[in-house]
Write an enzyme that holds these catalytic residues in place. Structure first.
Site, short mmCIF file in Angstrom:
data_model
loop_
_atom_site.label_atom_id
_atom_site.label_comp_id
_atom_site.label_asym_id
_atom_site.label_seq_id
_atom_site.Cartn_x
_atom_site.Cartn_y
_atom_site.Cartn_z
N ARG A 164 0.82 -1.22 0.00
CA ARG A 164 0.00 0.00 0.00
C ARG A 164 0.85 1.28 0.00
O ARG A 164 0.46 2.30 0.56
CB ARG A 164 -0.98 0.04 1.16
CG ARG A 164 -1.96 -1.12 1.20
CD ARG A 164 -2.84 -1.15 -0.06
NE ARG A 164 -3.80 -2.22 0.03
CZ ARG A 164 -3.57 -3.46 -0.44
NH1 ARG A 164 -2.45 -3.74 -1.08
NH2 ARG A 164 -4.48 -4.40 -0.33
N SER A 238 -11.07 -0.81 2.45
CA SER A 238 -10.37 -0.92 3.75
C SER A 238 -9.97 0.48 4.21
O SER A 238 -9.25 1.19 3.50
CB SER A 238 -9.10 -1.75 3.60
OG SER A 238 -9.44 -3.02 3.10
N GLU A 334 -5.42 3.71 5.33
CA GLU A 334 -5.14 3.42 3.92
C GLU A 334 -5.79 4.50 3.06
O GLU A 334 -5.27 4.90 2.03
CB GLU A 334 -5.71 2.03 3.56
CG GLU A 334 -5.43 1.63 2.14
CD GLU A 334 -5.87 0.20 1.82
OE1 GLU A 334 -5.66 -0.70 2.64
OE2 GLU A 334 -6.44 0.01 0.73
C1 LIG Z 1 -15.43 -1.33 -2.18
C2 LIG Z 1 -13.96 -1.01 -2.32
C3 LIG Z 1 -13.04 -2.04 -2.35
C4 LIG Z 1 -11.68 -1.78 -2.47
N1 LIG Z 1 -10.81 -2.82 -2.54
C5 LIG Z 1 -9.48 -2.60 -2.66
C6 LIG Z 1 -8.56 -3.70 -2.75
O1 LIG Z 1 -8.94 -4.86 -2.71
N2 LIG Z 1 -7.24 -3.40 -2.86
C7 LIG Z 1 -6.78 -2.12 -2.92
O2 LIG Z 1 -5.57 -1.95 -3.03
N3 LIG Z 1 -7.63 -1.07 -2.85
C8 LIG Z 1 -8.95 -1.27 -2.73
N4 LIG Z 1 -9.83 -0.22 -2.65
C9 LIG Z 1 -9.29 1.16 -2.67
C10 LIG Z 1 -9.31 1.84 -4.07
O3 LIG Z 1 -10.21 1.22 -4.92
C11 LIG Z 1 -7.93 1.82 -4.71
O4 LIG Z 1 -6.99 2.44 -3.88
C12 LIG Z 1 -7.94 2.53 -6.07
O5 LIG Z 1 -6.71 2.32 -6.73
C13 LIG Z 1 -8.20 4.01 -5.96
O6 LIG Z 1 -8.37 4.51 -7.28
P1 LIG Z 1 -9.14 5.86 -7.56
O7 LIG Z 1 -8.97 6.15 -9.01
O8 LIG Z 1 -10.51 5.80 -7.04
O9 LIG Z 1 -8.26 6.88 -6.70
P2 LIG Z 1 -8.75 8.21 -5.94
O10 LIG Z 1 -9.53 7.83 -4.74
O11 LIG Z 1 -9.40 9.14 -6.91
O12 LIG Z 1 -7.35 8.78 -5.54
C14 LIG Z 1 -6.54 8.10 -4.59
C15 LIG Z 1 -5.24 8.90 -4.38
O13 LIG Z 1 -4.48 8.87 -5.58
C16 LIG Z 1 -4.29 10.19 -6.09
N5 LIG Z 1 -4.42 10.06 -7.53
C17 LIG Z 1 -5.52 9.64 -8.23
N6 LIG Z 1 -5.23 9.60 -9.54
C18 LIG Z 1 -3.95 10.01 -9.68
C19 LIG Z 1 -3.07 10.18 -10.81
N7 LIG Z 1 -3.48 9.94 -12.07
N8 LIG Z 1 -1.80 10.62 -10.57
C20 LIG Z 1 -1.38 10.88 -9.31
N9 LIG Z 1 -2.16 10.75 -8.22
C21 LIG Z 1 -3.42 10.31 -8.41
C22 LIG Z 1 -5.37 11.03 -5.43
O14 LIG Z 1 -4.99 12.40 -5.33
C23 LIG Z 1 -5.48 10.37 -4.08
O15 LIG Z 1 -4.44 10.80 -3.23
C24 LIG Z 1 -11.21 -0.44 -2.54
C25 LIG Z 1 -12.15 0.61 -2.51
C26 LIG Z 1 -13.51 0.33 -2.41
C27 LIG Z 1 -14.50 1.46 -2.41
#
Ligand SMILES: Cc1cc2nc3c(=O)[nH]c(=O)nc-3n(C[C@H](O)[C@H](O)[C@H](O)COP(=O)(O)OP(=O)(O)OC[C@H]3O[C@@H](n4cnc5c(N)ncnc54)[C@H](O)[C@@H]3O)c2cc1C
Length: 339
Positions: A164, A238, A334
């Site tokens: 992570r 999480s 996280e």
């Molecule tokens: C139901 C559920 C289940 C999940 N299961 C998992 C799992 O099994 N494993 C896991 O690892 N995670 C899990 N997650 C967490 C999440 O899905 C991941 O961390 C995912 O990669 C976040 O992507 P996002 O595009 O939504 O990021 P965002 O929430 O939009 O952004 C997350 C962070 O990254 C930054 N960011 C976003 N895009 C960029 C970019 N292009 N360049 C630089 N920085 C950027 C943002 O500023 C922020 O700090 C889960 C979430 C949910 C809701």
């Protein structure tokens, strides 16, 4: 460039909390992104990047420019008949890419099916599930400097991905916008079915007949039965990381808490299950009306409807304090917080 002022961010956030930013723009290409970065400089605005908004909690509104990354495209860069390298634009929906890989017969990402969010965020915290992490398939990423607007390619090693974590959450925090990520996939990659309940889900399919898609289907089934769908109930997966403690600390904890689930790591440290600790501290299913702790998975905080980011953050702090009092372990979040 279509800048929105006093933008409502709620629909972009899986936690579904009320949130606003003073400025908002959606970008679909490197050029549009550069323009947005230039604008933020001229107007002296802080910037916040948003992908799918699935790993972020707005505790307060954001004074600055939120840049929603919405670029699309999947390009095959090499294919030797077995292994294929693909470069994927940051705004692609991660799970859609997993489905595309399955359709093409490309293995390697099937265990990561149904993780919400976009491709650009996958290296941010080295997403992982069911025994696979993005570092297992990533080759490189390209990112644009928030300072100079210049494009740079980072090798997998340079990103220093670990549980992570990546340099983009630490020393390079806020300095780069990830614009595309390249993954190495393999039509004959071995299936990884050791983790969690996958093997049980596949028990009726003979070993030799199992496919990458079977594994993805098993993962989707298990995840759907355990995790709340963010479209139905607000959450960000999480909320806390699984803590990793030294072997000495682990011995002390185990002496006080016999039977504590533990996962020895290759460096001698021991990973503990945050969900188990939270459950043991009595939080599973905890209900505060509008929000609470999920009743199937104690690691997930939920917005049942109408909760604010501040209320969810208060709950997170209460959970963390209670686990620390009971086990002497301080949980790290996280989920990214906007304060
Ligand atoms: C139901 C559920 C289940 C999940 N299961 C998992 C799992 O099994 N494993 C896991 O690892 N995670 C899990 N997650 C967490 C999440 O899905 C991941 O961390 C995912 O990669 C976040 O992507 P996002 O595009 O939504 O990021 P965002 O929430 O939009 O952004 C997350 C962070 O990254 C930054 N960011 C976003 N895009 C960029 C970019 N292009 N360049 C630089 N920085 C950027 C943002 O500023 C922020 O700090 C889960 C979430 C949910 C809701």
């Amino acid at each position: 460039m279509d800048i929105q002022y006093k933008a409502d961010l709620n629909r972009h956030l899986t936690f579904q909390v009320p949130a606003e930013s003073t400025h908002f723009v959606q970008v679909e290409s490197d050029e549009e992104l550069k323009e947005a970065l230039k604008f933020s400089k001229e107007e002296k605005l802080k910037i916040l990047l948003l992908g799918g908004g699935s790993n972020i909690l707005f505790i307060n509104n954001y004074e600055g420019l939120v840049i929603k990354i919405a670029s699309r495209g999947i390009e095959v860069i090499s294919d030797d008949g077995r292994k294929v390298a693909v470069a994927v634009e940051a705004g692609e929906i991660w799970h859609d890419f997993v489905l595309r890989a399955l359709d093409e017969g490309w293995g390697g990402v099937e265990n990561l099916a149904l993780i919400p969010g976009c491709v650009g965020a996958t290296p941010m915290q080295n997403i992982g599930a069911y025994g696979v992490e993005i570092k297992d398939v990533m080759i490189w990423l390209e990112a644009i400097s928030t300072e100079s607007g210049k494009l740079r390619r980072f090798s997998l090693e340079e990103c220093a991905l670990s549980y992570r974590e990546s340099i983009f959450k630490r020393e390079e925090k806020g300095k780069w916008v990830i614009v595309r990520v390249a993954y190495s996939l393999d039509r004959k990659s071995p299936l990884n079915t050791n983790y969690g309940a996958i093997e049980g889900e596949l028990k009726n399919i003979p070993q030799q007949d199992r496919t990458h898609r079977d594994v993805a289907n098993a993962v989707i089934k298990i995840r759907s039965s355990k995790l709340p769908d963010p479209k139905v109930i607000g959450n960000a997966g999480s909320f806390f990381k699984n803590p990793i403690v030294s072997s000495e600390d682990f011995e002390n904890i185990q002496a006080k808490t016999p039977g504590i689930p533990n996962y020895p790591q290759s460096d001698g440290r021991v990973k503990l299950a945050a969900g188990w600790l939270i459950d043991q501290a009595g939080w599973k299913g905890h209900d505060r009306g509008t929000h609470g702790v999920h009743d199937m998975q104690a690691l997930v905080l939920v917005n049942k409807g109408g909760a604010t980011g501040k209320e969810i953050w208060q709950l997170a702090n209460d959970v963390r304090d209670s686990v620390e009092n009971r086990f002497g372990i301080k949980l790290e979040t996280e989920v990214n917080q906007i304060t």
